[in-house]
Design a protein around this motif. Structure first.
Motif, PDB file in Angstrom:
ATOM      1  N   THR A  93       9.537  39.968 -91.010  1.00 24.85           N
ATOM      2  CA  THR A  93       9.036  38.698 -91.560  1.00 24.85           C
ATOM      3  C   THR A  93      10.024  37.548 -91.369  1.00 24.85           C
ATOM      4  OG1 THR A  93       9.905  39.406 -93.694  1.00 24.85           O
ATOM      5  CG2 THR A  93       7.567  39.769 -93.282  1.00 24.85           C
ATOM      6  N   SER A  94      11.293  37.861 -91.102  1.00 24.25           N
ATOM      7  CA  SER A  94      12.304  36.806 -90.918  1.00 24.25           C
ATOM      8  C   SER A  94      13.365  37.303 -89.948  1.00 24.25           C
ATOM      9  CB  SER A  94      12.929  36.408 -92.251  1.00 24.25           C
ATOM     10  OG  SER A  94      13.446  37.542 -92.916  1.00 24.25           O
ATOM     11  N   ARG A 142      15.246  36.000 -87.824  1.00 22.68           N
ATOM     12  CA  ARG A 142      16.427  35.208 -87.517  1.00 22.68           C
ATOM     13  C   ARG A 142      17.479  35.271 -88.602  1.00 22.68           C
ATOM     14  NH1 ARG A 142      14.203  29.565 -84.743  1.00 22.68           N
ATOM     15  NH2 ARG A 142      12.955  30.552 -83.099  1.00 22.68           N
ATOM     16  N   VAL A 143      17.162  35.922 -89.701  1.00 29.39           N
ATOM     17  CA  VAL A 143      18.075  35.954 -90.841  1.00 29.39           C
ATOM     18  C   VAL A 143      18.433  37.402 -91.168  1.00 29.39           C
ATOM     19  CG1 VAL A 143      18.433  35.279 -93.235  1.00 29.39           C
ATOM     20  CG2 VAL A 143      16.979  33.883 -91.746  1.00 29.39           C
ATOM     21  N   SER A 144      19.716  37.648 -91.386  1.00 27.38           N
ATOM     22  CA  SER A 144      20.170  38.991 -91.761  1.00 27.38           C
ATOM     23  C   SER A 144      20.385  39.083 -93.262  1.00 27.38           C
ATOM     24  CB  SER A 144      21.495  39.304 -91.059  1.00 27.38           C
ATOM     25  OG  SER A 144      21.340  39.362 -89.672  1.00 27.38           O
ATOM     26  N   TYR A 145      20.037  40.208 -93.811  1.00 27.66           N
ATOM     27  CA  TYR A 145      20.252  40.473 -95.229  1.00 27.66           C
ATOM     28  C   TYR A 145      20.893  41.847 -95.375  1.00 27.66           C
ATOM     29  CZ  TYR A 145      16.967  36.660 -96.154  1.00 27.66           C
ATOM     30  OH  TYR A 145      16.337  35.446 -96.192  1.00 27.66           O
ATOM     31  N   ASP A 146      21.598  42.014 -96.483  1.00 27.99           N
ATOM     32  CA  ASP A 146      22.137  43.330 -96.847  1.00 27.99           C
ATOM     33  C   ASP A 146      21.176  44.023 -97.804  1.00 27.99           C
ATOM     34  OD1 ASP A 146      25.695  42.485 -96.997  1.00 27.99           O
ATOM     35  OD2 ASP A 146      24.377  42.993 -95.318  1.00 27.99           O
ATOM     36  N   PHE A 147      20.912  45.267 -97.516  1.00 33.25           N
ATOM     37  CA  PHE A 147      20.098  46.100 -98.394  1.00 33.25           C
ATOM     38  C   PHE A 147      20.926  47.308 -98.815  1.00 33.25           C
ATOM     39  CE2 PHE A 147      15.903  44.204 -98.172  1.00 33.25           C
ATOM     40  CZ  PHE A 147      16.019  43.377 -97.072  1.00 33.25           C
ATOM     41  N   TRP A 148      20.668  47.765-100.028  1.00 30.37           N
ATOM     42  CA  TRP A 148      21.454  48.863-100.596  1.00 30.37           C
ATOM     43  C   TRP A 148      20.555  50.014-101.004  1.00 30.37           C
ATOM     44  CZ3 TRP A 148      26.766  48.798-100.805  1.00 30.37           C
ATOM     45  CH2 TRP A 148      27.371  47.574-100.500  1.00 30.37           C
ATOM     46  N   GLY A 149      21.053  51.215-100.790  1.00 27.36           N
ATOM     47  CA  GLY A 149      20.374  52.384-101.281  1.00 27.36           C
ATOM     48  C   GLY A 149      20.864  52.736-102.670  1.00 27.36           C
ATOM     49  N   GLN A 150      20.175  53.696-103.283  1.00 29.14           N
ATOM     50  CA  GLN A 150      20.640  54.177-104.583  1.00 29.14           C
ATOM     51  C   GLN A 150      21.905  54.989-104.356  1.00 29.14           C
ATOM     52  OE1 GLN A 150      18.720  55.915-102.736  1.00 29.14           O
ATOM     53  NE2 GLN A 150      18.866  58.095-103.220  1.00 29.14           N
ATOM     54  N   ARG A 197       9.608  47.217 -92.906  1.00 30.11           N
ATOM     55  CA  ARG A 197       9.336  46.328 -91.778  1.00 30.11           C
ATOM     56  C   ARG A 197      10.652  45.790 -91.217  1.00 30.11           C
ATOM     57  NH1 ARG A 197       4.633  42.241 -92.681  1.00 30.11           N
ATOM     58  NH2 ARG A 197       4.470  42.590 -90.433  1.00 30.11           N
ATOM     59  N   ILE A 198      11.320  46.637 -90.486  1.00 33.51           N
ATOM     60  CA  ILE A 198      12.640  46.331 -89.954  1.00 33.51           C
ATOM     61  C   ILE A 198      12.524  45.819 -88.533  1.00 33.51           C
ATOM     62  CG2 ILE A 198      14.895  47.300 -89.338  1.00 33.51           C
ATOM     63  CD1 ILE A 198      14.366  49.399 -91.584  1.00 33.51           C
ATOM     64  N   PHE A 199      13.102  44.667 -88.294  1.00 31.80           N
ATOM     65  CA  PHE A 199      13.115  44.102 -86.948  1.00 31.80           C
ATOM     66  C   PHE A 199      14.285  44.658 -86.150  1.00 31.80           C
ATOM     67  CE2 PHE A 199      12.058  41.148 -83.694  1.00 31.80           C
ATOM     68  CZ  PHE A 199      13.239  40.637 -83.191  1.00 31.80           C
ATOM     69  N   SER A 200      15.453  44.630 -86.748  1.00 31.06           N
ATOM     70  CA  SER A 200      16.638  45.191 -86.104  1.00 31.06           C
ATOM     71  C   SER A 200      17.706  45.426 -87.160  1.00 31.06           C
ATOM     72  CB  SER A 200      17.185  44.269 -85.007  1.00 31.06           C
ATOM     73  OG  SER A 200      17.638  43.047 -85.556  1.00 31.06           O
ATOM     74  N   ILE A 201      18.611  46.340 -86.836  1.00 31.47           N
ATOM     75  CA  ILE A 201      19.706  46.660 -87.749  1.00 31.47           C
ATOM     76  C   ILE A 201      21.022  46.297 -87.087  1.00 31.47           C
ATOM     77  CG2 ILE A 201      20.896  48.471 -89.016  1.00 31.47           C
ATOM     78  CD1 ILE A 201      18.262  49.944 -89.277  1.00 31.47           C
TER      79      ILE A 201
END
Length: 121
Positions: free
Chosen positions: A102-103, A105-113, A26-30
């Motif tokens: 779901t959020s 206004r907030v950016s988070y870092d996500f990591w792949g394997q 559920r990606i809003f923007s990258i």
């Protein structure tokens, strides 16, 4: 959100490999996507990053040899690695700086394997 990386392997020095990393969920923007790598007994280092506007940055050690690109419609980032050297041997990790539905206004870092890249001399 998940990041799925692929494309690593074993190659001789001077050869090429292409890494891919697809973000799903559920990606809003990258904001940005990129690649880090970590060699044995070394700290993780940034290899390349591409931002939403298309701007890119590369580690000095890979400039002129690696090219990062992005397919926005598929939330996918690619790393074309040419003229590979033994010192490029490492586990490569993709990441994405993104906002979730779901959020937004907030950016988070996500990591792949990680995906192993081994360059033989």
């Amino acid at each position: 959100v998940q990041l799925q990386a692929s494309g690593g392997g074993l190659v001789q020095a001077g050869g090429s490999l292409r890494l891919s990393c697809a973000a799903s969920g559920r990606i809003f923007s990258i904001n940005a996507m990129g690649w880090y790598r970590q060699a044995p007994e070394k700290s993780r280092e940034l290899v390349a990053v591409i931002r939403s506007g298309g701007g890119t940055d590369y580690a000095d050690s890979v400039k002129g040899r690696f090219t990062i690109s992005r397919e926005n419609a598929r939330n996918t980032v690619y790393l074309q690695m040419n003229s590979l050297k033994p010192e490029d041997t490492a586990v490569y990790y993709c990441y994405a700086d993104l906002r979730q539905v779901t959020s937004p206004r907030v950016s988070y870092d996500f990591w792949g394997q990680g995906t192993q890249v081994t360059v033989s001399s």
